[in-house]
Write a protein that holds these residues in place. Structure first.
Motif, PDB file in Angstrom:
ATOM      1  N   MET A  12     -39.006 -34.491 -80.467  1.00  0.00           N
ATOM      2  CA  MET A  12     -40.041 -34.207 -80.859  1.00  0.00           C
ATOM      3  C   MET A  12     -39.703 -34.484 -82.593  1.00  0.00           C
ATOM      4  SD  MET A  12     -42.053 -33.074 -78.550  1.00  0.00           S
ATOM      5  CE  MET A  12     -43.307 -31.657 -80.020  1.00  0.00           C
ATOM      6  N   ASP A  13     -38.972 -34.182 -83.034  1.00  0.00           N
ATOM      7  CA  ASP A  13     -38.929 -34.419 -84.845  1.00  0.00           C
ATOM      8  C   ASP A  13     -39.119 -35.879 -84.851  1.00  0.00           C
ATOM      9  OD1 ASP A  13     -37.411 -34.402 -86.514  1.00  0.00           O
ATOM     10  OD2 ASP A  13     -36.413 -35.918 -86.413  1.00  0.00           O
ATOM     11  N   ARG A  14     -38.203 -36.760 -83.418  1.00  0.00           N
ATOM     12  CA  ARG A  14     -38.697 -38.179 -84.189  1.00  0.00           C
ATOM     13  C   ARG A  14     -40.979 -38.756 -83.917  1.00  0.00           C
ATOM     14  NH1 ARG A  14     -36.957 -40.753 -87.093  1.00  0.00           N
ATOM     15  NH2 ARG A  14     -36.572 -38.563 -87.591  1.00  0.00           N
ATOM     16  N   LEU A  15     -41.514 -37.670 -82.690  1.00  0.00           N
ATOM     17  CA  LEU A  15     -42.836 -37.775 -82.522  1.00  0.00           C
ATOM     18  C   LEU A  15     -42.914 -37.200 -84.364  1.00  0.00           C
ATOM     19  CD1 LEU A  15     -43.427 -37.288 -79.550  1.00  0.00           C
ATOM     20  CD2 LEU A  15     -43.522 -39.314 -80.697  1.00  0.00           C
ATOM     21  N   TRP A  16     -42.892 -35.904 -84.652  1.00  0.00           N
ATOM     22  CA  TRP A  16     -43.040 -35.380 -85.764  1.00  0.00           C
ATOM     23  C   TRP A  16     -42.912 -36.023 -87.215  1.00  0.00           C
ATOM     24  CZ3 TRP A  16     -41.391 -30.939 -83.839  1.00  0.00           C
ATOM     25  CH2 TRP A  16     -41.836 -29.401 -82.913  1.00  0.00           C
ATOM     26  N   PRO A  21     -49.382 -42.179 -82.517  1.00  0.00           N
ATOM     27  CA  PRO A  21     -48.585 -41.630 -81.058  1.00  0.00           C
ATOM     28  C   PRO A  21     -47.246 -42.741 -80.986  1.00  0.00           C
ATOM     29  CG  PRO A  21     -51.228 -41.927 -81.446  1.00  0.00           C
ATOM     30  CD  PRO A  21     -50.605 -41.622 -83.088  1.00  0.00           C
ATOM     31  N   ALA A  22     -46.606 -42.931 -79.181  1.00  0.00           N
ATOM     32  CA  ALA A  22     -45.332 -44.242 -79.489  1.00  0.00           C
ATOM     33  C   ALA A  22     -45.347 -43.579 -78.344  1.00  0.00           C
ATOM     34  CB  ALA A  22     -43.889 -43.126 -80.454  1.00  0.00           C
ATOM     35  N   THR A  23     -44.638 -44.750 -77.833  1.00  0.00           N
ATOM     36  CA  THR A  23     -44.158 -44.865 -76.304  1.00  0.00           C
ATOM     37  C   THR A  23     -43.322 -44.495 -75.968  1.00  0.00           C
ATOM     38  OG1 THR A  23     -43.354 -47.754 -77.008  1.00  0.00           O
ATOM     39  CG2 THR A  23     -45.678 -47.190 -76.147  1.00  0.00           C
ATOM     40  N   THR A  42     -37.616 -39.420 -68.521  1.00  0.00           N
ATOM     41  CA  THR A  42     -37.816 -37.995 -67.559  1.00  0.00           C
ATOM     42  C   THR A  42     -37.985 -37.465 -69.065  1.00  0.00           C
ATOM     43  OG1 THR A  42     -36.407 -39.099 -66.040  1.00  0.00           O
ATOM     44  CG2 THR A  42     -36.311 -36.340 -66.871  1.00  0.00           C
ATOM     45  N   VAL A  43     -38.013 -36.615 -69.817  1.00  0.00           N
ATOM     46  CA  VAL A  43     -37.840 -35.787 -71.053  1.00  0.00           C
ATOM     47  C   VAL A  43     -39.234 -35.742 -71.589  1.00  0.00           C
ATOM     48  CG1 VAL A  43     -36.516 -34.718 -72.917  1.00  0.00           C
ATOM     49  CG2 VAL A  43     -35.087 -35.365 -71.633  1.00  0.00           C
ATOM     50  N   VAL A  44     -39.725 -36.687 -71.708  1.00  0.00           N
ATOM     51  CA  VAL A  44     -40.928 -37.473 -72.062  1.00  0.00           C
ATOM     52  C   VAL A  44     -41.820 -36.638 -71.638  1.00  0.00           C
ATOM     53  CG1 VAL A  44     -42.486 -38.642 -72.936  1.00  0.00           C
ATOM     54  CG2 VAL A  44     -40.220 -38.760 -74.263  1.00  0.00           C
ATOM     55  N   ASP A  45     -41.093 -37.042 -69.798  1.00  0.00           N
ATOM     56  CA  ASP A  45     -42.614 -36.282 -68.657  1.00  0.00           C
ATOM     57  C   ASP A  45     -42.713 -35.008 -68.977  1.00  0.00           C
ATOM     58  OD1 ASP A  45     -44.397 -36.839 -67.218  1.00  0.00           O
ATOM     59  OD2 ASP A  45     -42.664 -36.593 -65.980  1.00  0.00           O
ATOM     60  N   ASN A  46     -41.503 -34.168 -69.225  1.00  0.00           N
ATOM     61  CA  ASN A  46     -41.287 -32.851 -68.996  1.00  0.00           C
ATOM     62  C   ASN A  46     -42.306 -32.334 -69.689  1.00  0.00           C
ATOM     63  OD1 ASN A  46     -39.736 -32.635 -67.307  1.00  0.00           O
ATOM     64  ND2 ASN A  46     -37.622 -32.631 -67.944  1.00  0.00           N
ATOM     65  N   LEU A  47     -41.923 -32.582 -71.441  1.00  0.00           N
ATOM     66  CA  LEU A  47     -42.469 -32.216 -72.531  1.00  0.00           C
ATOM     67  C   LEU A  47     -44.244 -32.777 -72.261  1.00  0.00           C
ATOM     68  CD1 LEU A  47     -40.394 -33.453 -74.943  1.00  0.00           C
ATOM     69  CD2 LEU A  47     -40.596 -31.181 -74.758  1.00  0.00           C
ATOM     70  N   PHE A  48     -44.486 -33.195 -71.597  1.00  0.00           N
ATOM     71  CA  PHE A  48     -45.573 -33.600 -71.757  1.00  0.00           C
ATOM     72  C   PHE A  48     -46.278 -32.707 -70.039  1.00  0.00           C
ATOM     73  CE2 PHE A  48     -48.702 -35.164 -68.461  1.00  0.00           C
ATOM     74  CZ  PHE A  48     -50.072 -35.568 -68.912  1.00  0.00           C
ATOM     75  N   LYS A  49     -45.092 -32.209 -69.019  1.00  0.00           N
ATOM     76  CA  LYS A  49     -45.694 -31.238 -68.057  1.00  0.00           C
ATOM     77  C   LYS A  49     -45.503 -29.558 -68.553  1.00  0.00           C
ATOM     78  CE  LYS A  49     -44.549 -33.783 -64.204  1.00  0.00           C
ATOM     79  NZ  LYS A  49     -43.027 -34.021 -63.448  1.00  0.00           N
ATOM     80  N   LYS A  50     -44.955 -29.449 -69.950  1.00  0.00           N
ATOM     81  CA  LYS A  50     -44.870 -28.331 -70.515  1.00  0.00           C
ATOM     82  C   LYS A  50     -45.884 -28.134 -71.550  1.00  0.00           C
ATOM     83  CE  LYS A  50     -39.754 -28.177 -70.110  1.00  0.00           C
ATOM     84  NZ  LYS A  50     -38.253 -28.121 -71.163  1.00  0.00           N
ATOM     85  N   GLY A  51     -46.671 -29.158 -71.598  1.00  0.00           N
ATOM     86  CA  GLY A  51     -48.212 -29.349 -72.260  1.00  0.00           C
ATOM     87  C   GLY A  51     -47.606 -29.576 -73.959  1.00  0.00           C
ATOM     88  N   TRP A  52     -46.367 -29.893 -74.481  1.00  0.00           N
ATOM     89  CA  TRP A  52     -46.017 -30.547 -75.130  1.00  0.00           C
ATOM     90  C   TRP A  52     -45.955 -31.462 -76.414  1.00  0.00           C
ATOM     91  CZ3 TRP A  52     -44.971 -26.253 -79.066  1.00  0.00           C
ATOM     92  CH2 TRP A  52     -44.521 -25.628 -78.495  1.00  0.00           C
ATOM     93  N   LEU A  53     -46.898 -32.389 -75.581  1.00  0.00           N
ATOM     94  CA  LEU A  53     -47.353 -33.946 -75.868  1.00  0.00           C
ATOM     95  C   LEU A  53     -48.416 -34.038 -74.795  1.00  0.00           C
ATOM     96  CD1 LEU A  53     -43.981 -35.709 -75.358  1.00  0.00           C
ATOM     97  CD2 LEU A  53     -44.932 -35.114 -77.787  1.00  0.00           C
ATOM     98  N   ARG A  63     -49.061 -44.162 -74.421  1.00  0.00           N
ATOM     99  CA  ARG A  63     -48.418 -43.465 -75.770  1.00  0.00           C
ATOM    100  C   ARG A  63     -48.422 -41.745 -76.213  1.00  0.00           C
ATOM    101  NH1 ARG A  63     -47.286 -46.215 -79.055  1.00  0.00           N
ATOM    102  NH2 ARG A  63     -48.281 -48.546 -79.397  1.00  0.00           N
ATOM    103  N   TYR A  64     -47.726 -41.133 -76.385  1.00  0.00           N
ATOM    104  CA  TYR A  64     -47.180 -39.161 -76.328  1.00  0.00           C
ATOM    105  C   TYR A  64     -48.345 -38.889 -78.225  1.00  0.00           C
ATOM    106  CZ  TYR A  64     -45.497 -40.598 -71.730  1.00  0.00           C
ATOM    107  OH  TYR A  64     -45.184 -40.550 -70.495  1.00  0.00           O
TER     108      TYR A  64
END
Length: 120
Positions: A12-16, A21-23, A42-53, A63-64
């Motif tokens: 999340m820090d890297r994306l902020w 957007p980033a792959t 896997t972690v990015v997908d989990n963040l997506f499923k949790k609604g953070w991405l 791209r997230y």
């Protein structure tokens, strides 16, 4: 809601910081750690499923983008901490008592701006 785990927080820090957007491959490169692509995926997908991405197709990848700013995330954590404290007033009092002078000034300015904005 709980705080992010170590790798979730780093992603999340890297994306902020990136601000665009980033792959998963770009995120992995930004992390500057020895991690497997599939671990980051896997972690990015989990963040997506949790609604953070949120994600958008980018060829065969995605791209997230964060769904909340770093400030919004911090506010959610503080709100949760107050709610779970059992005594929000006491928790707030202790929190304010541990602030530096600069942090207290920031809090006063935020409250004044909030009050000014709600009295229109």
């Amino acid at each position: 809601m709980r705080g992010f785990g170590d790798l979730e927080a780093a992603i999340m820090d890297r994306l902020w910081v990136r601000g665009e957007p980033a792959t998963v491959r770009e995120i992995l490169t930004d992390l500057e750690r020895e991690l497997a692509y599939t671990t980051v995926l896997t972690v990015v997908d989990n963040l997506f499923k949790k609604g953070w991405l949120r994600r958008e197709p980018a060829g065969r990848a995605h791209r997230y983008t964060p769904t909340a700013s770093r400030g919004e995330y911090g506010a959610r954590l503080m709100r949760e901490a107050l709610a779970e404290s059992g005594d929000p007033a006491q928790a707030m009092l202790r929190f304010v008592g541990e602030m530096s002078a600069a942090e207290a000034d920031t809090l006063r300015a935020a409250l004044a701006a909030y009050e000014k904005g709600t009295q229109r």
